[in-house]
Design a protein around this motif. Structure first.
Motif, mmCIF file in Angstrom:
data_model
loop_
_atom_site.group_PDB
_atom_site.id
_atom_site.type_symbol
_atom_site.label_atom_id
_atom_site.label_comp_id
_atom_site.label_asym_id
_atom_site.label_seq_id
_atom_site.Cartn_x
_atom_site.Cartn_y
_atom_site.Cartn_z
ATOM 1 N N SER A 7 34.805 9.184 -3.153
ATOM 2 C CA SER A 7 35.567 8.125 -3.808
ATOM 3 C C SER A 7 36.695 8.739 -4.640
ATOM 4 C CB SER A 7 34.659 7.267 -4.690
ATOM 5 O OG SER A 7 33.995 8.077 -5.638
ATOM 6 N N ILE A 8 37.870 8.130 -4.516
ATOM 7 C CA ILE A 8 39.067 8.622 -5.198
ATOM 8 C C ILE A 8 39.769 7.452 -5.870
ATOM 9 C CG2 ILE A 8 41.278 9.824 -4.956
ATOM 10 C CD1 ILE A 8 40.199 10.879 -2.230
ATOM 11 N N LEU A 9 40.185 7.671 -7.103
ATOM 12 C CA LEU A 9 41.012 6.701 -7.821
ATOM 13 C C LEU A 9 42.365 7.345 -8.080
ATOM 14 C CD1 LEU A 9 41.270 3.981 -9.413
ATOM 15 C CD2 LEU A 9 40.617 5.288 -11.437
ATOM 16 N N PHE A 10 43.427 6.706 -7.589
ATOM 17 C CA PHE A 10 44.790 7.138 -7.879
ATOM 18 C C PHE A 10 45.289 6.309 -9.057
ATOM 19 C CE2 PHE A 10 44.292 8.194 -3.399
ATOM 20 C CZ PHE A 10 44.772 9.500 -3.376
ATOM 21 N N CYS A 11 46.016 6.948 -9.974
ATOM 22 C CA CYS A 11 46.518 6.200 -11.120
ATOM 23 C C CYS A 11 47.925 6.645 -11.496
ATOM 24 C CB CYS A 11 45.566 6.314 -12.307
ATOM 25 S SG CYS A 11 45.215 7.998 -12.839
ATOM 26 N N CYS A 12 48.663 5.705 -12.058
ATOM 27 C CA CYS A 12 50.008 5.967 -12.575
ATOM 28 C C CYS A 12 50.230 5.035 -13.766
ATOM 29 C CB CYS A 12 51.069 5.825 -11.490
ATOM 30 S SG CYS A 12 51.255 4.171 -10.814
ATOM 31 N N ASP A 84 34.486 10.121 -7.697
ATOM 32 C CA ASP A 84 34.315 11.571 -7.645
ATOM 33 C C ASP A 84 35.571 12.293 -8.122
ATOM 34 O OD1 ASP A 84 31.719 11.437 -6.472
ATOM 35 O OD2 ASP A 84 32.667 11.014 -4.540
ATOM 36 N N LEU A 85 36.719 11.671 -7.910
ATOM 37 C CA LEU A 85 37.987 12.309 -8.243
ATOM 38 C C LEU A 85 38.977 11.258 -8.709
ATOM 39 C CD1 LEU A 85 39.984 14.758 -8.144
ATOM 40 C CD2 LEU A 85 40.416 14.133 -5.750
ATOM 41 N N VAL A 86 39.684 11.564 -9.779
ATOM 42 C CA VAL A 86 40.807 10.744 -10.222
ATOM 43 C C VAL A 86 42.062 11.594 -10.046
ATOM 44 C CG1 VAL A 86 41.930 9.547 -12.136
ATOM 45 C CG2 VAL A 86 39.454 9.418 -11.869
ATOM 46 N N VAL A 87 43.040 11.058 -9.313
ATOM 47 C CA VAL A 87 44.312 11.750 -9.118
ATOM 48 C C VAL A 87 45.357 10.998 -9.918
ATOM 49 C CG1 VAL A 87 46.075 12.483 -7.477
ATOM 50 C CG2 VAL A 87 43.648 12.575 -6.827
ATOM 51 N N ALA A 88 45.838 11.642 -10.976
ATOM 52 C CA ALA A 88 46.858 11.050 -11.838
ATOM 53 C C ALA A 88 48.230 11.446 -11.313
ATOM 54 C CB ALA A 88 46.678 11.543 -13.270
ATOM 55 N N PRO A 91 52.173 11.650 -16.197
ATOM 56 C CA PRO A 91 51.560 12.255 -17.392
ATOM 57 C C PRO A 91 50.748 11.262 -18.224
ATOM 58 C CG PRO A 91 53.815 13.033 -17.139
ATOM 59 C CD PRO A 91 53.618 11.935 -16.123
ATOM 60 N N ALA A 92 51.241 10.033 -18.380
ATOM 61 C CA ALA A 92 50.510 9.035 -19.178
ATOM 62 C C ALA A 92 49.167 8.697 -18.536
ATOM 63 C CB ALA A 92 51.350 7.770 -19.359
ATOM 64 N N SER A 93 49.147 8.569 -17.210
ATOM 65 C CA SER A 93 47.879 8.240 -16.549
ATOM 66 C C SER A 93 46.922 9.429 -16.575
ATOM 67 C CB SER A 93 48.121 7.763 -15.110
ATOM 68 O OG SER A 93 48.647 8.782 -14.302
ATOM 69 N N GLN A 94 47.459 10.640 -16.558
ATOM 70 C CA GLN A 94 46.602 11.817 -16.678
ATOM 71 C C GLN A 94 45.910 11.831 -18.042
ATOM 72 O OE1 GLN A 94 48.602 15.598 -17.088
ATOM 73 N NE2 GLN A 94 46.831 16.738 -16.341
ATOM 74 N N ARG A 95 46.671 11.576 -19.105
ATOM 75 C CA ARG A 95 46.075 11.545 -20.452
ATOM 76 C C ARG A 95 45.011 10.461 -20.545
ATOM 77 N NH1 ARG A 95 51.408 12.446 -21.638
ATOM 78 N NH2 ARG A 95 51.836 10.259 -22.111
ATOM 79 N N VAL A 108 39.527 15.249 -12.839
ATOM 80 C CA VAL A 108 40.845 14.630 -12.940
ATOM 81 C C VAL A 108 41.885 15.671 -12.532
ATOM 82 C CG1 VAL A 108 42.553 13.539 -14.447
ATOM 83 C CG2 VAL A 108 40.115 13.122 -14.832
ATOM 84 N N GLU A 109 42.696 15.328 -11.546
ATOM 85 C CA GLU A 109 43.784 16.197 -11.097
ATOM 86 C C GLU A 109 45.111 15.519 -11.404
ATOM 87 O OE1 GLU A 109 43.801 17.295 -6.988
ATOM 88 O OE2 GLU A 109 41.768 18.089 -7.090
ATOM 89 N N TYR A 110 46.119 16.329 -11.653
ATOM 90 C CA TYR A 110 47.459 15.810 -11.875
ATOM 91 C C TYR A 110 48.359 16.255 -10.730
ATOM 92 C CZ TYR A 110 52.123 15.185 -13.826
ATOM 93 O OH TYR A 110 53.429 14.833 -14.016
ATOM 94 N N TRP A 111 48.955 15.274 -10.051
ATOM 95 C CA TRP A 111 49.948 15.539 -9.016
ATOM 96 C C TRP A 111 51.286 15.016 -9.537
ATOM 97 C CZ3 TRP A 111 47.619 13.525 -3.728
ATOM 98 C CH2 TRP A 111 46.436 14.238 -3.439
ATOM 99 N N PRO A 112 52.221 15.883 -9.882
ATOM 100 C CA PRO A 112 53.512 15.426 -10.423
ATOM 101 C C PRO A 112 54.393 14.820 -9.324
ATOM 102 C CG PRO A 112 53.489 17.815 -10.229
ATOM 103 C CD PRO A 112 52.120 17.341 -9.817
#
Length: 150
Positions: A7-12, A84-88, A91-95, A108-112
């Protein structure tokens, strides 16, 4: 390449451009290999028309997407710790994701990824920016989990 999580959650920031594109492209590439959702720090914007347009170009349907925030997601029963994984993708969603995940074993991973909103003077110039963001997302997905089936 790593094995795809279940399971993956993408966020922005607003769940209106980058995270819905990531959700849609991931579902197209990998089908039902994983449970895929997206959310934003806020949900104050509808799905962006340019995001819909550039995703239609690669047969990814976003027009029915409804933006939701982390808070709404939890209100609707999707607990962040169930992913299982959150891909931010911002920057705001990563925080925010790190803040929400501090008491769980959530990765939590950050993809710029480029924020294309407001870039370009003409419609065509804006579409170019949105295509760049779309392609950055697709490239990151393929680098991480392979070409998939879609």
């Amino acid at each position: 390449m790593r094995e795809m999580p279940q399971s993956i959650l993408f966020c922005c920031d607003h769940n209106s451009v980058r995270s819905p594109m990531a959700e849609g492209i991931t579902k197209k590439l990998y089908g039902t290999e994983a449970y895929i959702q997206s959310a934003g720090v806020k949900s104050d914007l509808d799905i962006d028309g340019f995001a819909v347009a550039v995703c239609q170009e690669i047969d990814v349907e976003l027009s029915r997407h409804r933006s939701r925030s982390f808070d709404e997601m939890e209100d609707w029963g999707d607990d962040l710790s169930s992913f299982d994984l959150v891909v931010a993708l911002s920057p705001a969603s990563q925080r925010r994701a790190q803040e929400l995940a501090r008491h769980s074993h959530l990765e939590v991973e950050y993809w710029p990824i480029l924020d294309p909103t407001g870039l370009g003077e003409s419609r065509e110039a804006r579409l170019v920016s949105y295509r760049q963001a779309r392609d950055q997302i697709r490239d990151r997905l393929v680098d991480r989990w392979g070409e998939g089936t879609g």
